[in-house]
Write an enzyme that holds these catalytic residues in place. Structure first.
Site, PDB file in Angstrom:
ATOM      1  CD  GLU A  54      14.636  43.834-114.830  1.00 28.11           C
ATOM      2  OE1 GLU A  54      15.264  43.288-115.742  1.00 28.11           O
ATOM      3  OE2 GLU A  54      14.956  43.742-113.623  1.00 28.11           O
TER       4      GLU A  54
ATOM      5  CB  SER B 280      13.968  50.213-109.012  1.00 28.67           C
ATOM      6  OG  SER B 280      13.936  49.002-108.328  1.00 28.67           O
ATOM      7  CB  ALA B 281      13.249  51.691-104.361  1.00 27.48           C
TER       8      ALA B 281
ATOM      9  N   GLY C 189      16.982  50.855-105.222  1.00 21.61           N
ATOM     10  CA  GLY C 189      17.748  50.278-104.115  1.00 21.61           C
ATOM     11  C   GLY C 189      16.792  49.508-103.244  1.00 21.61           C
TER      12      GLY C 189
ATOM     13  CG  HIS D  21      13.044  45.205-110.790  1.00 23.52           C
ATOM     14  ND1 HIS D  21      14.117  45.451-111.611  1.00 23.52           N
ATOM     15  CD2 HIS D  21      13.149  46.125-109.791  1.00 23.52           C
ATOM     16  CE1 HIS D  21      14.831  46.453-111.129  1.00 23.52           C
ATOM     17  NE2 HIS D  21      14.267  46.889-110.025  1.00 23.52           N
TER      18      HIS D  21
END
Lengths: 236, 236
Positions: free
Chosen positions: B194, B122-123, B90, B159
């Site tokens: 990714e 991700s985060a 997020g 990413h």
């Protein structure tokens, strides 16, 4: 009596630095021969001297002399005495950190509000907004605050990019990011595409350049506004 | 005795949430039936409940129960008692702000260092690094610090995107941004594409997934490392 240009980018594709803004800058800086350059954003990590040299080169064509703020012993006085100011792009976190460190954020705001002609490109226009919370940059340093000049009653997202329908990348689109911003903040955001700029004269704010711009408001669908539109008309 | 996975993304193109990690997650969480989910990053601004539901759906296939940290009165105890932890992606600024606000950054670090199996996407993997200074996210809130878990001796850029030679966009490439990071910081950065993830077991850190990864060190040209490479071999 504000008198400023906030541009999405310094350089458009296949163009030279500031070239597409020549006419607009001639008009903005018509009353001065000398421009105080704020090179703090340091694009690509170049030095303040190198960056000032680049700006000076571009303004030579307009017969303007450019002086870097870093060459003054007292940067606050440099801003107070300036007859024209240009803040270049680069990294907004680096720029804002240095503006606070050198205690020039408030003097710069006062100079703009009293009418010193101001040009910002990219990070330099981002800081014209209420906060730097719609920057695209990497948070490579930690500024003491995200609050910026507030010379505009909204935030700018420079280098605004439309979603690429062919992309296989799963990172957020720019529109998704701005919608996330509005889960945490109330103020409107204007997505300024490369080649667009805002011309501010007192309370008048006009979109310039060849593109439309995208306006994001909390809880509403984004809307496009055409070039030459007044932003007060779109009831920001 | 760290035991964690830090993944570039939760979802690969044309895939379902976490699907490409099924085998890796079965192994990582083999000793537990319950996973504490940290939904603080709120992708697209969804609620903690909605996000936890999404994670629970994915882990149902692995016969794991998922409980959101926001449902506990004492989030610190929830982390201390957890037998498996997952932090979803997020907005990293929102995630880090909430981890500090709820005073769980340090307890989470301690849980990871004592060996509680941890998944970050991700985060959620960004925070495994030394700082969040190589996040791609928009700075929509102001965290009290950019310092993160330090479960890895470097920073992650999730990413990770290669430059697009056909692009006419004048914003910085990811590589330019990371080079700017190194004008202000010394620690190495791993650009994780990714579909890539890091598997950490004690002091061993192995690159997994189908892609190579890009390693950035201050003052050096970036290098590519192949999948299955140990990151200690590349003398980070």
């Amino acid at each position: 009596m504000k008198n400023l240009i906030a541009a999405s980018t310094s350089t458009i594709f296949n163009g030279n630095y500031l070239d597409y803004l020549t006419e607009a800058l001639t008009e903005l800086f018509s009353e001065t021969d000398e421009i105080l350059f704020i090179p703090y954003a340091r694009p690509g990590g170049i030095s303040h001297d190198e960056y000032t040299e680049k700006a000076a080169e571009a303004f030579k064509k307009l017969n303007k002399n450019v002086v870097g703020i870093h060459t003054f012993k007292d940067p606050i006085k440099a801003i107070q005495n300036a007859t024209g100011i240009f803040t270049g792009g680069g990294n907004t976190f680096v720029l804002v950190s240095r503006l606070y460190k050198n205690q020039v954020m408030q003097p710069l705001r006062e100079a703009i509000f009293k009418g010193t002609p101001y040009l910002g490109t990219s990070a330099g226009s981002n800081i014209c907004g209420v906060s730097m919370r719609t920057s695209n940059d990497m948070p490579i340093v930690y500024p003491p605050s995200f609050k910026t000049l507030g010379a505009l009653p909204f935030n700018i997202n420079p280098h605004y990019l439309d979603p690429d329908p062919s992309s296989k990348h799963m990172g957020e689109t720019r529109e998704t990011r701005i919608k996330e911003f509005h889960t945490q903040n109330d103020i409107p955001v204007i997505g300024l595409r490369e080649g667009s700029w805002l011309r501010v004269n007192g309370s008048s704010i006009i979109l310039k350049g060849e593109h439309s711009a995208r306006i994001f408001k909390k809880g509403k669908e984004p809307v496009e506004i055409e070039t030459s539109t007044s932003l007060s008309q779109v009831t920001l």
